[in-house]
Design a protein around this motif. Sequence first.
Motif, mmCIF file in Angstrom:
data_model
loop_
_atom_site.group_PDB
_atom_site.id
_atom_site.type_symbol
_atom_site.label_atom_id
_atom_site.label_comp_id
_atom_site.label_asym_id
_atom_site.label_seq_id
_atom_site.Cartn_x
_atom_site.Cartn_y
_atom_site.Cartn_z
ATOM 1 N N LEU A 166 -11.601 20.606 -1.791
ATOM 2 C CA LEU A 166 -10.987 20.024 -2.596
ATOM 3 C C LEU A 166 -10.001 20.275 -1.609
ATOM 4 N N ALA A 167 -9.318 21.833 -1.164
ATOM 5 C CA ALA A 167 -7.637 21.447 -0.805
ATOM 6 C C ALA A 167 -7.418 21.059 0.796
ATOM 7 N N ASP A 168 -8.980 21.365 1.637
ATOM 8 C CA ASP A 168 -8.783 20.734 2.767
ATOM 9 C C ASP A 168 -8.598 18.373 2.046
ATOM 10 N N ALA A 169 -9.658 18.394 1.796
ATOM 11 C CA ALA A 169 -8.900 17.120 1.263
ATOM 12 C C ALA A 169 -7.344 16.102 0.651
ATOM 13 N N VAL A 170 -7.179 17.374 -0.641
ATOM 14 C CA VAL A 170 -5.904 16.929 -0.892
ATOM 15 C C VAL A 170 -4.722 17.310 0.079
ATOM 16 N N SER A 171 -4.893 18.401 0.600
ATOM 17 C CA SER A 171 -3.586 18.608 1.563
ATOM 18 C C SER A 171 -3.464 16.858 2.693
ATOM 19 N N ASP A 172 -5.110 16.779 3.299
ATOM 20 C CA ASP A 172 -4.872 15.364 3.914
ATOM 21 C C ASP A 172 -3.462 14.226 3.619
ATOM 22 N N MET A 173 -4.814 14.295 2.564
ATOM 23 C CA MET A 173 -4.783 13.054 1.071
ATOM 24 C C MET A 173 -3.095 12.727 0.404
ATOM 25 N N TYR A 174 -2.824 14.318 0.454
ATOM 26 C CA TYR A 174 -1.368 14.490 -0.705
ATOM 27 C C TYR A 174 -0.188 16.030 0.312
ATOM 28 N N PRO A 175 -0.144 15.727 0.999
ATOM 29 C CA PRO A 175 0.314 16.858 2.020
ATOM 30 C C PRO A 175 1.224 17.272 1.076
ATOM 31 N N THR A 176 2.407 16.857 0.196
ATOM 32 C CA THR A 176 3.168 17.326 -0.641
ATOM 33 C C THR A 176 2.747 17.842 -1.553
ATOM 34 N N VAL A 177 1.293 17.902 -1.782
ATOM 35 C CA VAL A 177 1.134 18.739 -3.302
ATOM 36 C C VAL A 177 0.436 20.077 -3.030
ATOM 37 N N LYS A 178 1.415 21.033 -3.481
ATOM 38 C CA LYS A 178 1.023 22.590 -3.558
ATOM 39 C C LYS A 178 -0.119 22.614 -4.072
ATOM 40 N N ILE A 179 -0.788 23.347 -3.653
ATOM 41 C CA ILE A 179 -2.054 23.929 -3.777
ATOM 42 C C ILE A 179 -2.104 25.643 -4.052
ATOM 43 N N VAL A 180 -3.327 25.838 -4.982
ATOM 44 C CA VAL A 180 -3.053 27.185 -4.321
ATOM 45 C C VAL A 180 -5.069 27.436 -5.855
ATOM 46 N N LEU A 181 -5.277 28.626 -5.203
ATOM 47 C CA LEU A 181 -6.725 28.755 -4.689
ATOM 48 C C LEU A 181 -7.009 30.129 -6.070
ATOM 49 N N THR A 182 -8.230 30.278 -6.905
ATOM 50 C CA THR A 182 -8.566 31.455 -7.132
ATOM 51 C C THR A 182 -9.880 31.410 -7.525
ATOM 52 N N SER A 183 -10.456 32.945 -7.843
ATOM 53 C CA SER A 183 -12.297 33.416 -7.479
ATOM 54 C C SER A 183 -11.978 34.580 -7.657
ATOM 55 N N GLY A 184 -13.171 34.805 -8.654
ATOM 56 C CA GLY A 184 -13.194 35.641 -8.814
ATOM 57 C C GLY A 184 -14.810 36.063 -8.052
ATOM 58 N N TYR A 185 -15.060 35.215 -6.871
ATOM 59 C CA TYR A 185 -16.158 35.853 -6.619
ATOM 60 C C TYR A 185 -16.085 35.228 -5.092
ATOM 61 N N VAL A 186 -14.781 35.411 -4.703
ATOM 62 C CA VAL A 186 -15.176 34.947 -3.109
ATOM 63 C C VAL A 186 -14.467 36.136 -2.531
#
Length: 145
Positions: free
Chosen positions: A95-115
Amino acid sequence: MDSTSGKAGDGSPEDRSPGSGTAPKDAPETLLRKILLVEDEADGAELAATLLSANGLEVVQAHSADEALRVLQADKDIDAVFTDIMMPGMNGLELADAVSDMYPTVKIVLTSGYVMPDLLRNRERPYLFAAKPYRIDDILRLLQS
């Protein structure tokens, strides 16, 4: 996530890897108004949305990556995406890769307890990351960086 401590998931905020994209201390603050929260677990999504809203953000929720992409297409006012990595179907990194490609100005923060932090290393695109359980103050700092 515990609403009194502002924490979510398993692990600790100190589990961030050095290359995970934690916000630099001298980074300028960015004004964010509207955030897309992507979390497949309804209880976690509701609590995170409540905590983010209580800190002045307008929160739109999606419960899958596909739903998140539809929301982003329909709502051009979204400033940032805060997404869990481990989701069925398209995961948060995809999802982060797709958002970066389509909406480059949108900031992305990821979270996980398992990764494992190594999953975020040596990627073409670096992303901001907060391990679960996170403190809401840490998420706000990453979003504003």
